[in-house]
Design an enzyme around this catalytic site. Structure first.
Site, PDB file in Angstrom:
ATOM      1  N   LYS A 163      49.909  58.783  42.743  1.00 17.30           N
ATOM      2  CA  LYS A 163      50.569  59.863  43.463  1.00 17.30           C
ATOM      3  C   LYS A 163      49.562  60.986  43.725  1.00 17.30           C
ATOM      4  O   LYS A 163      48.850  61.403  42.807  1.00 17.30           O
ATOM      5  CB  LYS A 163      51.744  60.404  42.653  1.00 17.30           C
ATOM      6  CG  LYS A 163      52.872  59.402  42.429  1.00 17.30           C
ATOM      7  CD  LYS A 163      53.679  59.178  43.697  1.00 17.30           C
ATOM      8  CE  LYS A 163      54.902  58.310  43.438  1.00 17.30           C
ATOM      9  NZ  LYS A 163      55.739  58.152  44.641  1.00 17.30           N
ATOM     10  N   LYS A 265      62.650  49.140  50.225  1.00 15.30           N
ATOM     11  CA  LYS A 265      63.572  49.506  49.152  1.00 15.30           C
ATOM     12  C   LYS A 265      64.998  49.293  49.664  1.00 15.30           C
ATOM     13  O   LYS A 265      65.387  49.861  50.686  1.00 15.30           O
ATOM     14  CB  LYS A 265      63.373  50.967  48.738  1.00 15.30           C
ATOM     15  CG  LYS A 265      62.006  51.253  48.131  1.00 15.30           C
ATOM     16  CD  LYS A 265      61.834  52.734  47.819  1.00 15.30           C
ATOM     17  CE  LYS A 265      60.461  53.016  47.230  1.00 15.30           C
ATOM     18  NZ  LYS A 265      60.242  54.483  47.008  1.00 15.30           N
TER      19      LYS A 265
END
Length: 373
Positions: A163, A265
């Site tokens: 991240k 997703k």
């Protein structure tokens, strides 16, 4: 297909660590588990993966619970249908994560009734026997990041997503790529950069990254066409997650001036009906796809594990051991990647069993509705 009873569980799963991204931090996972029961005594389970705040998409936990309680569940109990995908015709302007959780529960039940695995049956293809683990590391100190990577390498991981945000810079990324040449690195900025930050993203192109995910905060994907001249010779794929919530936005990826990828997703796309179409589109248009995760319980994640076993996945998914995030998961056996690989479960429905004891332990509220028929 008729549903006799539906139960919603508000589950709170304490996390083992504070998972930090450019948009916030998470140390307690609130999630909604849906259980549907048929007159023949079989049950199906699904999970609504919306977060308590709208940092990822606009749909929140409270939004999902409300529409399920007031609209989706009462209506489903009144209907008879031949296939769970028919529910996508019942509701206008649906909330994708709420609808996905209900759809997944119905699909679990549907394929149990037919003694088939859900994902293999839906896609009509054999799943790979094993899949590799892909890890995700939130923002942390340089020392802690290196410590975590060393541990992941020792456990057999070969693909790690980091991240990033404008605040932490890119010096560490360059050092890590040089320090760990055996690791495939990907980055995820969670839409924290502006288009004017293109030089920062361009400078990462030399690192041989698998992809850079959601680098820019934009209102519409078409804005990325502004990079047409600037992105000449840019070779790192840009991957899209929360920017693609439907098939129309997915189609825009074919018009962009650089190589693109899709993080798949189920909850974000609104269920497996849309997910299947998205994967088929990616296959037809040479868009790399791979499987993400929503820091959810195993009831949802096990479906992602099986999607990662489909042919054509561009890289290992964001799929780690249940024990990496939680002391106890809601499935049995739990998700585990010994030596970096997991044997893909292919049992009926979602492929394995729900741990009723764990579900009861972590449930803080529940609601049951019964058919009047």
């Amino acid at each position: 297909m008729r549903i006799e009873k539906i139960t919603m569980f508000h589950v709170q799963l304490p996390m083992k660590f504070n998972f930090k991204t450019a948009k916030g931090a998470l140390n307690l996972r609130d999630t909604i588990i849906i259980k549907v029961e048929s007159p023949n005594g079989l049950s199906g389970f699904g999970e609504v993966v919306a977060f308590t705040t709208p940092f990822y998409t606009s749909e929140t936990f409270a939004d999902s619970w409300k529409i399920l309680e007031e609209t989706y569940l009462p209506e489903i109990l009144q209907k008879e249908f031949s296939h769970p995908f028919e529910i996508h015709e019942f509701f206008r302007n649906p909330l994708p994560m709420a609808l996905a959780g209900l759809e997944n529960a119905l699909l679990d039940l549907y394929f149990k009734e037919r003694n088939k695995n859900l994902i293999a049956g839906l896609f009509q293809e054999k799943l790979a026997d094993k899949i590799p683990r892909g890890a995700v590391l939130g923002q942390m100190s340089d020392e802690q990041t290196i410590k975590e990577i060393d541990q992941l390498i020792n456990s057999g991981v070969k693909r790690i997503k980091l991240k990033i945000s404008p605040q932490i810079g890119t010096d560490l990324i360059k050092k890590l790529v040089k320090r760990y040449p055996q690791i495939t690195f990907a980055l995820d900025a969670n839409r924290s950069f502006q288009l004017t930050d293109w030089p920062v993203i361009k400078a990462l192109d030399e690192l041989g990254l698998a992809c850079i995910e959601e680098p820019f905060y934009i209102k519409d994907l078409s804005e990325l066409k502004l990079l047409t001249e600037l992105s000449v010779n840019f070779s790192t794929p840009l991957c899209f997650d929360e920017s693609v919530q439907d098939l129309e936005s997915l189609k825009i990826l074919t018009e962009l001036p650089f190589q693109t990828m899709l993080n798949v997703k189920i909850g974000r796309l609104g269920g497996l009906y849309q997910t299947q179409k998205a994967i088929e589109f990616c296959r037809q248009h040479q868009i790399g796809f791979w499987i993400g995760s929503m820091v959810e319980s195993g009831i949802s994640k096990i479906l992602h594990v099986q999607l990662a076993a489909l042919s054509g996945n561009a890289m290992a998914g964001d799929l780690s051991d249940s024990k990496h995030y939680f002391d106890q998961d809601l499935i049995q056996p739990e998700i585990a990647f010994p030596n970096g690989w997991m044997t893909v479960p292919t049992g009926v429905g979602i492929g394995l069993s729900v741990n009723d004891v764990a579900l009861d332990r972590y449930t803080v509220n529940k609601l049951s509705l019964t058919s009047l028929k």
